[in-house]
Design an enzyme around this catalytic site. Structure first.
Site, short mmCIF file in Angstrom:
data_model
loop_
_atom_site.label_atom_id
_atom_site.label_comp_id
_atom_site.label_asym_id
_atom_site.label_seq_id
_atom_site.Cartn_x
_atom_site.Cartn_y
_atom_site.Cartn_z
N HIS A 1 8.31 11.12 46.51
CA HIS A 1 8.37 12.46 47.11
C HIS A 1 6.97 13.08 47.11
O HIS A 1 6.08 12.64 46.39
CB HIS A 1 9.31 13.36 46.31
CG HIS A 1 10.76 13.01 46.49
ND1 HIS A 1 11.78 13.84 46.08
CD2 HIS A 1 11.36 11.92 47.04
CE1 HIS A 1 12.94 13.29 46.37
NE2 HIS A 1 12.72 12.12 46.95
N GLU B 1 5.69 15.82 45.88
CA GLU B 1 5.16 16.30 44.60
C GLU B 1 4.75 15.13 43.70
O GLU B 1 3.71 15.19 43.03
CB GLU B 1 6.19 17.18 43.88
CG GLU B 1 6.52 18.47 44.60
CD GLU B 1 7.66 18.31 45.61
OE1 GLU B 1 8.00 17.16 45.97
OE2 GLU B 1 8.20 19.34 46.05
N CYS C 1 12.91 19.04 44.44
CA CYS C 1 14.18 18.47 43.98
C CYS C 1 14.12 18.36 42.45
O CYS C 1 13.06 18.53 41.85
CB CYS C 1 14.39 17.10 44.62
SG CYS C 1 13.38 15.79 43.88
N CYS D 1 11.35 15.96 41.09
CA CYS D 1 9.97 16.45 41.17
C CYS D 1 9.74 17.60 40.21
O CYS D 1 8.65 17.73 39.63
CB CYS D 1 9.65 16.86 42.60
SG CYS D 1 9.60 15.45 43.73
ZN LIG Z 1 11.44 15.52 45.00
#
Ligand SMILES: [Zn+2]
Length: 170
Positions: A60, A62, A90, A93
Site C-alpha cells: 500500500h 503508506e 487501512c 498501514c
Molecule cells: Zn493500507
C-alpha cells in the site's frame, strides 16, 4: 480521528500526497493512493499503492512510503516523522505507522470516501471490532501445549540475548 485545522505545511504535504495519488491513477494505471513521510519539513519517502504491480498485498502507499523512508534514513524507527496520506489509511498501514513509532498521521479523504468508491478499508476496520468467531478470517491456534512451548522458547531466547531486561508489553 480528530480533525485538526489544516496548517499551511499540512496543506502543502497533503496536496503532494493527493498529486501522487493522481499520478498513480492517471500515469501508471494504479489505484489512486499516495503517501509521504516527512521529517523536519523534508520529504524522506513517498509511496503509491503497488499491490498489483509487485504482486504484494502489503504494498500500500503508506507501506511503500515507509520502506522508502527507512531506506533513505537508514533506520526503521521514525519518532520524528509525520505520515501524510491522500486517504485515511487501512488498518494495516495504520499499524505499520505504529511499528515505525510515527507519532502523527494526517490524511485527506476519509475512510467513508474510500468505501463509497469500492475499497474495503472500512469493512476491515469493522472486522477488527468483531469477536474472532464472527470474522471472515478465522484466526486460530492449532498448537497444543508442547508446540506452543517450543515456539515460545524461541521468543524467550531472543529476549534472553538482549543486553537489558525485557519489559513485558501486556
Ligand atoms: Zn493500507
Amino acid at each position: 480521528m480528530p480533525y485538526a485545522p489544516e496548517t499551511a505545511q499540512d496543506h502543502a504535504f497533503l496536496t503532494q500526497a493527493i498529486k501522487l495519488s493522481r499520478h498513480a491513477l492517471e500515469d501508471e494505471g494504479k489505484t489512486p493512493f499516495g503517501a509521504l513521510v516527512v521529517v523536519d519539513g523534508e520529504v524522506v519517502g513517498t509511496g503509491t499503492s503497488s499491490v498489483v504491480e509487485l504482486r504484494d498485498p502489503t504494498a500500500h502507499a503508506e507501506v511503500m512510503a515507509l520502506r522508502a523512508a527507512g531506506s533513505k534514513l537508514g533506520r526503521h524507527l521514525m519518532e520524528d516523522a509525520v505520515m501524510y496520506s491522500s486517504s485515511e489509511p487501512c488498518p494495516m498501514c495504520l499499524v505499520a505507522c505504529y511499528w515505525a513509532r510515527i507519532p502523527r498521521l494526517v490524511y485527506a479523504a476519509t475512510s467513508h470516501d474510500v468505501a463509497v468508491n469500492g475499497f474495503e478499508d472500512l469493512q476491515f476496520y469493522r472486522q477488527l471490532a468483531l469477536p474472532n468467531a464472527e470474522r471472515t478470517l478465522l484466526v486460530e491456534t492449532a498448537a497444543g501445549d508442547e508446540t506452543r512451548e517450543i515456539a515460545a522458547k524461541a521468543l524467550a531466547s531472543w529476549a534472553d540475548k538482549l543486553p537489558f531486561a525485557v519489559e513485558p508489553k501486556l
